[in-house]
Design a protein around this motif. Structure first.
Motif, PDB file in Angstrom:
ATOM      1  N   CYS A   1      -4.258  10.288  11.695  1.00 41.79           N
ATOM      2  CA  CYS A   1      -3.059   9.441  11.576  1.00 41.79           C
ATOM      3  C   CYS A   1      -3.331   8.050  12.139  1.00 41.79           C
ATOM      4  O   CYS A   1      -3.027   7.030  11.499  1.00 41.79           O
TER       5      CYS A   1
ATOM      6  N   TYR B   1       4.453   9.997  13.285  1.00 39.57           N
ATOM      7  CA  TYR B   1       3.590   8.944  12.753  1.00 39.57           C
ATOM      8  C   TYR B   1       4.248   8.333  11.524  1.00 39.57           C
ATOM      9  O   TYR B   1       4.709   9.053  10.636  1.00 39.57           O
TER      10      TYR B   1
ATOM     11  N   VAL C   1      -3.867  14.668   5.408  1.00 38.44           N
ATOM     12  CA  VAL C   1      -3.188  13.630   6.196  1.00 38.44           C
ATOM     13  C   VAL C   1      -3.290  12.272   5.495  1.00 38.44           C
ATOM     14  O   VAL C   1      -2.311  11.517   5.446  1.00 38.44           O
TER      15      VAL C   1
ATOM     16  N   TRP D   1      -0.192   9.865   4.181  1.00 39.04           N
ATOM     17  CA  TRP D   1      -0.052   8.421   4.410  1.00 39.04           C
ATOM     18  C   TRP D   1       0.116   7.692   3.073  1.00 39.04           C
ATOM     19  O   TRP D   1       1.015   6.855   2.933  1.00 39.04           O
TER      20      TRP D   1
END
Length: 137
Positions: free
Chosen positions: A14, A32, A114, A118
């Motif tokens: 992250c 995040y 991950v 994002w």
């Protein structure tokens, strides 16, 4: 071959993504964000994620956004997968995973999930720039 994933890999991945900020929930659990949109967050124990044997709330659930419903289904439909969902997240583009089961994934797989989280939440401009720099054509 990639090593087994660790919960620290979630945090490191992250933080390695551009324009990431961290907010903290009511119990100082990290959330995040990119462009004020959450893409990974560590949940507090909730009544929708419980041990089926004891009824105890899971204390270690991580929510990860996914690009689409088909991506979500691909992750949760295998009963042996560490990913799951609950009825609370029906229609929500995310999956849940217990921190205690992260090691069932290899690091490469976790990093990709991950990064995709994002990408699913970043602005089109940021996502396009990141993809141009990091993914093969």
């Amino acid at each position: 071959m990639s090593r087994r994933a660790r919960i620290e890999d979630v945090h490191e991945t992250c933080l390695a993504m551009p324009h990431v900020t961290i907010e903290y929930g009511s119990r100082e659990n990290p959330v995040y964000q990119v462009g004020r949109k959450s893409f990974v967050f560590f949940r507090t124990p909730r009544p929708d994620a419980v041990d089926p044997v004891t009824g105890e709330r899971y204390p270690d659930v991580v929510l990860i956004w996914v690009p689409s419903e088909s991506d979500k289904l691909a992750l949760v439909q295998d009963p042996d997968s560490p990913f799951f969902t609950t009825s609370h997240f029906d229609g929500h583009p995310s999956v849940l995973v217990r921190g205690s089961r992260i090691g069932e994934l290899d690091r490469t797989e976790l990093v990709e999930i991950v990064q995709d989280a994002w990408l699913s939440r970043a602005s089109a401009t940021r996502a396009k720039r990141w993809l141009a720099e990091h993914r093969p054509q």
